[in-house]
Design a protein around this motif. Structure first.
Motif, PDB file in Angstrom:
ATOM      1  N   HIS A   1      55.932  81.903  66.231  1.00  0.00           N
ATOM      2  CA  HIS A   1      55.445  83.287  66.269  1.00  0.00           C
ATOM      3  C   HIS A   1      55.931  84.011  67.524  1.00  0.00           C
ATOM      4  O   HIS A   1      56.496  85.110  67.428  1.00  0.00           O
ATOM      5  N   ILE A   2      55.752  83.422  68.697  1.00  0.00           N
ATOM      6  CA  ILE A   2      56.158  84.120  69.921  1.00  0.00           C
ATOM      7  C   ILE A   2      57.678  84.262  69.974  1.00  0.00           C
ATOM      8  O   ILE A   2      58.205  85.275  70.442  1.00  0.00           O
ATOM      9  N   VAL A   3      58.400  83.277  69.452  1.00  0.00           N
ATOM     10  CA  VAL A   3      59.862  83.380  69.434  1.00  0.00           C
ATOM     11  C   VAL A   3      60.307  84.497  68.493  1.00  0.00           C
ATOM     12  O   VAL A   3      61.219  85.276  68.818  1.00  0.00           O
ATOM     13  N   GLU A   4      59.666  84.633  67.330  1.00  0.00           N
ATOM     14  CA  GLU A   4      60.040  85.693  66.395  1.00  0.00           C
ATOM     15  C   GLU A   4      59.678  87.062  66.951  1.00  0.00           C
ATOM     16  O   GLU A   4      60.444  88.015  66.812  1.00  0.00           O
ATOM     17  N   ARG A   5      58.502  87.185  67.588  1.00  0.00           N
ATOM     18  CA  ARG A   5      58.148  88.467  68.219  1.00  0.00           C
ATOM     19  C   ARG A   5      59.136  88.783  69.339  1.00  0.00           C
ATOM     20  O   ARG A   5      59.520  89.947  69.524  1.00  0.00           O
ATOM     21  N   ALA A   6      59.562  87.764  70.073  1.00  0.00           N
ATOM     22  CA  ALA A   6      60.561  87.966  71.126  1.00  0.00           C
ATOM     23  C   ALA A   6      61.896  88.406  70.532  1.00  0.00           C
ATOM     24  O   ALA A   6      62.605  89.242  71.102  1.00  0.00           O
TER      25      ALA A   6
ATOM     26  N   TYR B   1      61.542  92.024  69.707  1.00  0.00           N
ATOM     27  CA  TYR B   1      61.514  92.774  70.959  1.00  0.00           C
ATOM     28  C   TYR B   1      62.918  92.938  71.529  1.00  0.00           C
ATOM     29  O   TYR B   1      63.319  94.024  71.953  1.00  0.00           O
ATOM     30  N   ARG B   2      63.676  91.828  71.526  1.00  0.00           N
ATOM     31  CA  ARG B   2      65.049  91.887  72.038  1.00  0.00           C
ATOM     32  C   ARG B   2      65.891  92.872  71.226  1.00  0.00           C
ATOM     33  O   ARG B   2      66.631  93.691  71.780  1.00  0.00           O
ATOM     34  N   ARG B   3      65.758  92.812  69.912  1.00  0.00           N
ATOM     35  CA  ARG B   3      66.547  93.693  69.053  1.00  0.00           C
ATOM     36  C   ARG B   3      66.171  95.158  69.292  1.00  0.00           C
ATOM     37  O   ARG B   3      67.041  96.042  69.330  1.00  0.00           O
ATOM     38  N   ALA B   4      64.876  95.422  69.463  1.00  0.00           N
ATOM     39  CA  ALA B   4      64.429  96.787  69.733  1.00  0.00           C
ATOM     40  C   ALA B   4      64.967  97.273  71.077  1.00  0.00           C
ATOM     41  O   ALA B   4      65.450  98.402  71.199  1.00  0.00           O
ATOM     42  N   ARG B   5      64.872  96.422  72.101  1.00  0.00           N
ATOM     43  CA  ARG B   5      65.377  96.809  73.417  1.00  0.00           C
ATOM     44  C   ARG B   5      66.891  97.043  73.387  1.00  0.00           C
ATOM     45  O   ARG B   5      67.404  97.956  74.040  1.00  0.00           O
TER      46      ARG B   5
ATOM     47  N   ASP C   1      55.177 102.750  75.321  1.00  0.00           N
ATOM     48  CA  ASP C   1      54.877 101.996  74.105  1.00  0.00           C
ATOM     49  C   ASP C   1      55.733 102.386  72.906  1.00  0.00           C
ATOM     50  O   ASP C   1      55.606 101.765  71.844  1.00  0.00           O
ATOM     51  N   LEU C   2      56.576 103.386  73.029  1.00  0.00           N
ATOM     52  CA  LEU C   2      57.323 103.855  71.858  1.00  0.00           C
ATOM     53  C   LEU C   2      58.261 102.791  71.295  1.00  0.00           C
ATOM     54  O   LEU C   2      58.561 102.794  70.096  1.00  0.00           O
ATOM     55  N   VAL C   3      58.708 101.875  72.142  1.00  0.00           N
ATOM     56  CA  VAL C   3      59.560 100.786  71.652  1.00  0.00           C
ATOM     57  C   VAL C   3      58.835  99.949  70.601  1.00  0.00           C
ATOM     58  O   VAL C   3      59.470  99.318  69.748  1.00  0.00           O
ATOM     59  N   ARG C   4      57.515  99.972  70.607  1.00  0.00           N
ATOM     60  CA  ARG C   4      56.765  99.192  69.624  1.00  0.00           C
ATOM     61  C   ARG C   4      56.896  99.791  68.222  1.00  0.00           C
ATOM     62  O   ARG C   4      56.783  99.073  67.222  1.00  0.00           O
ATOM     63  N   ILE C   5      57.109 101.102  68.137  1.00  0.00           N
ATOM     64  CA  ILE C   5      57.406 101.701  66.829  1.00  0.00           C
ATOM     65  C   ILE C   5      58.740 101.166  66.326  1.00  0.00           C
ATOM     66  O   ILE C   5      58.898 100.854  65.136  1.00  0.00           O
ATOM     67  N   THR C   6      59.704 101.057  67.220  1.00  0.00           N
ATOM     68  CA  THR C   6      61.003 100.489  66.854  1.00  0.00           C
ATOM     69  C   THR C   6      60.839  99.060  66.345  1.00  0.00           C
ATOM     70  O   THR C   6      61.420  98.678  65.322  1.00  0.00           O
ATOM     71  N   MET C   7      60.041  98.260  67.043  1.00  0.00           N
ATOM     72  CA  MET C   7      59.805  96.881  66.610  1.00  0.00           C
ATOM     73  C   MET C   7      59.197  96.846  65.212  1.00  0.00           C
ATOM     74  O   MET C   7      59.601  96.033  64.371  1.00  0.00           O
TER      75      MET C   7
ATOM     76  N   LEU D   1      59.362  99.120  62.819  1.00  0.00           N
ATOM     77  CA  LEU D   1      60.345  99.534  61.819  1.00  0.00           C
ATOM     78  C   LEU D   1      61.343  98.415  61.542  1.00  0.00           C
ATOM     79  O   LEU D   1      61.723  98.178  60.386  1.00  0.00           O
ATOM     80  N   LEU D   2      61.772  97.729  62.586  1.00  0.00           N
ATOM     81  CA  LEU D   2      62.674  96.585  62.395  1.00  0.00           C
ATOM     82  C   LEU D   2      61.988  95.507  61.560  1.00  0.00           C
ATOM     83  O   LEU D   2      62.607  94.910  60.662  1.00  0.00           O
ATOM     84  N   ALA D   3      60.718  95.247  61.854  1.00  0.00           N
ATOM     85  CA  ALA D   3      59.987  94.221  61.113  1.00  0.00           C
ATOM     86  C   ALA D   3      59.866  94.585  59.636  1.00  0.00           C
ATOM     87  O   ALA D   3      59.759  93.696  58.781  1.00  0.00           O
ATOM     88  N   ARG D   4      59.898  95.883  59.314  1.00  0.00           N
ATOM     89  CA  ARG D   4      59.787  96.330  57.930  1.00  0.00           C
ATOM     90  C   ARG D   4      61.140  96.463  57.236  1.00  0.00           C
ATOM     91  O   ARG D   4      61.211  96.953  56.107  1.00  0.00           O
ATOM     92  N   GLY D   5      62.191  96.065  57.925  1.00  0.00           N
ATOM     93  CA  GLY D   5      63.484  95.993  57.264  1.00  0.00           C
ATOM     94  C   GLY D   5      64.451  97.120  57.541  1.00  0.00           C
ATOM     95  O   GLY D   5      65.557  97.134  56.990  1.00  0.00           O
ATOM     96  N   TYR D   6      64.100  98.067  58.392  1.00  0.00           N
ATOM     97  CA  TYR D   6      65.042  99.141  58.725  1.00  0.00           C
ATOM     98  C   TYR D   6      66.062  98.614  59.726  1.00  0.00           C
ATOM     99  O   TYR D   6      65.739  97.784  60.586  1.00  0.00           O
TER     100      TYR D   6
END
Length: 603
Positions: free
Chosen positions: A264-269, A272-276, A564-570, A572-577
């Motif tokens: 879980h923490i690796v996938e969230r990381a 996060y990396r992809r969003a950053r 916190d706006l990067v969390r919206i990016t995360m 959206l990425l998690a939902r397949g965009y």
């Protein structure tokens, strides 16, 4: 969690960290390869140490572990975190009761004040960077305390119940010692571990301290049979999950289920990396902030302060462009009131230019899409002026060109809450004009001629219809959301959204809680993403963006500031965009409209 709700020691340390953040920090380049998870260490007489089971579990889960140096040098820890993608807080010594505003009791074990300070700094920094965190044992306890939860300094002496289990049994660390009970159904912990409702799951229990009263943003997600807390989660407010037991030791003993916590923490990381990475390479724009409303004699745009937008937050949050508006509350429709409003708008726009001018190596005023792109290339934050409420015009059409030429405004929100000389509002309207006034029609034509974007946020339904019929250029809604998901007069209907899209315009989702969820206390960044997806479904991905309304009451659970706006990016990425989709949402659509309007200007 309000800062004043914390212990004196935690509050002071948080304020010290925030002062360091105000010095101006660029985000380090994103590293390639597997997600990197930083792990906190113990301190022994021989130096820093860590049980190998932690790093082995991260490796088995597909990540790369990095041990974080035990230091309280804030800049060093910030630099370390900026090269990482996730944080794991490991187990170890007792917590110093100073962080509880308590005196030590007899049952307190050995404490390590240096480690406490080191990890509390890391927690503050990591959450400011929106980094995912996993806490284990001591890490679970410290995370709770960092946000105001209370603690049993010693379970045996402070917690007496009819049925109490031994939380320090002489049982090997690699096997389960007691059952988890009251696991929250459909919570993140249950989902991660695959726990069915009513299923018994055994964990090891190796601690004599434990969280006592769990306070927001954390929610209890599992208990031991005697009522001792075993897991907390702060999602979606924060991307933090923590457990009281030692899953790393159970993984070492062959428990595949416990490995899922590290996966879980690796996938969230990874997310996060992809969003950053996206925010590093692509241009990001927030189309509506009210920060000039906060200008005061002691305000400094370049310092980390109480506002939701400032240069440090733009830098650490990796938002490249912010449209800062001169907001005017609606007043009387008289010559004298109009003159006061004009003077107020000029004062705010003048101060905006002065504030940006104080930091020429960090920011610049941008008047066009080309300016915004140039600022990104030069590593500067683009601050874009605009006006919220055409009340700033009074009834003087010539002011449109004046504001554009002198201050570089790119749009005017035609009204605010209440009718003005231009049009009727969505709220507090007397239907003064039945849409656009005759003067309002002149304003629309003149804005088309000057290349100024027409902003329909706050306008009433008849005004929206009139503008869409009259304007020869695409229009924007700089901070509005979807009425189909939240029935509020400030939001746009599906028909309005489709018409704006057919005209080539864009709707920028507003992060104001009352426009996102019918129960504004429940509104979160997850709901905001639902609004984005709704507009994509009915109008296409080329017609949606984000206008936070920060510093103008915009704020959601999990999205409290520009940080916190990067969390919206995360999400959206998690939902397949993908990154191409994100580039449109995060400014590409808005800049397209800006370019089209400005390229059509006759003067």
């Amino acid at each position: 969690m309000k800062l004043n709700d914390l212990s004196q020691a935690v509050r002071a340390l948080n304020q010290e960290v925030d002062r360091h953040l105000g010095r101006g920090h660029s985000v380090a380049p994103v590293c390639l390869g597997k997600p990197r998870v930083g792990i906190t260490v113990n301190q022994t007489q021989y130096g820093s140490s860590l049980a190998r089971a932690y790093s082995d579990a991260i490796i088995r889960a597909g990540g790369v572990p990095f041990l974080l140096p035990l230091t309280d040098d804030i800049d060093t820890l910030l630099e370390s975190l900026q090269s990482l993608d996730g944080l794991l807080l490991s187990g170890g010594s007792d917590l110093n009761p100073i962080y509880l505003d308590e005196d030590p009791i007899r049952g307190l074990g050995e404490v390590d004040p240096e480690r406490d300070r080191y990890e509390l700094i890391l927690i503050r920094l990591a959450t400011r960077l929106s980094m995912p965190i996993l806490g284990i044992c001591r890490g679970h306890q410290l995370l709770g305390v960092a946000y105001g939860s209370t603690l049993f300094q010693d379970i045996v002496s402070q917690y007496t119940v009819e049925y109490a289990i031994d939380h320090s049994p002489k049982i090997p660390k690699t096997i389960g010692a007691h059952r988890l009970t009251e696991v929250t159904p459909r919570g993140r912990l249950a989902d991660i571990l695959g726990i069915e409702e009513g299923e018994d799951i055994y964990v090891n229990s190796l601690h004599h301290q434990a969280l006592r009263e769990v306070r927001p943003p954390f929610v209890e997600h599992a208990m031991a049979a005697d009522g001792i807390n075993e897991a907390i989660d702060a999602y979606p407010e924060l991307d933090i999950l923590a457990v009281q037991w030692h899953p790393e030791q159970m993984v070492a003993g062959g428990d595949a289920r416990q490995l899922r916590l590290f996966a879980h923490i690796v996938e969230r990381a990874r997310l996060y990396r992809r969003a950053r990475q996206f925010h590093t390479t692509e241009l990001t724009l927030d189309s509506h902030t009210d920060t000039p409303m906060c200008f005061a004699p002691d305000f400094r745009l370049g310092e980390y302060g109480p506002t939701l937008v400032d240069l440090p937050k733009l830098e650490l949050g990796q938002i490249d462009a912010s449209i800062m508006v001169a907001y005017l509350p609606q007043g009387e429709l008289s010559d004298e009131a109009h003159e006061r409003a004009i003077g107020y708008a000029e004062a705010k726009l003048t101060e905006l230019h002065r504030q940006v001018g104080l930091y020429p190596d960090r920011a610049c005023i941008a008047r066009s899409a080309a300016d915004v792109k140039s600022a990104k290339a030069r590593g500067l934050k683009a601050i874009i002026p605009a006006i919220e409420n055409g009340y700033a015009l009074g009834e003087r059409l010539s002011l449109l060109q004046y504001y554009r030429d002198r201050y570089g405004i790119v749009y005017v929100t035609l009204c605010h809450n209440g009718d003005n000389a231009i049009c009727d509002s969505a709220r507090k309207s007397e239907r003064t004009h039945g849409g656009l006034s005759p003067f309002g029609r002149e304003v629309v034509r003149e804005m088309n001629r000057l290349g100024l974007m027409i902003d329909l946020s706050h306008t009433g339904e008849e005004t929206v219809a009139d503008v869409l019929e009259l304007s020869t250029q695409p229009v924007i809604a700089s901070h509005s959301s979807a009425r189909a998901l939240c029935d509020h007069p400030r939001n746009l209907t599906d028909d309005q959204i489709r018409t704006i899209a057919r005209k080539g315009g864009v709707v920028q989702i507003c992060l104001y809680a009352g426009f996102i969820h019918q129960d504004d206390q429940q509104a979160s960044l997850l709901d905001a993403v639902e609004h984005i997806e709704h507009i994509i479904r009915i109008a296409g991905i080329e017609h949606v963006g984000i206008g936070s309304d920060f510093d103008g009451d915009g704020e959601l659970i999990g999205c409290r500031s520009t940080l916190d706006l990067v969390r919206i990016t995360m999400e959206l990425l998690a939902r397949g965009y993908d990154e191409e989709d994100l580039a449109l949402i995060w400014g590409g659509n808005f800049l397209r409209v800006m370019e089209q309007c400005q390229s059509s200007a006759e003067v």
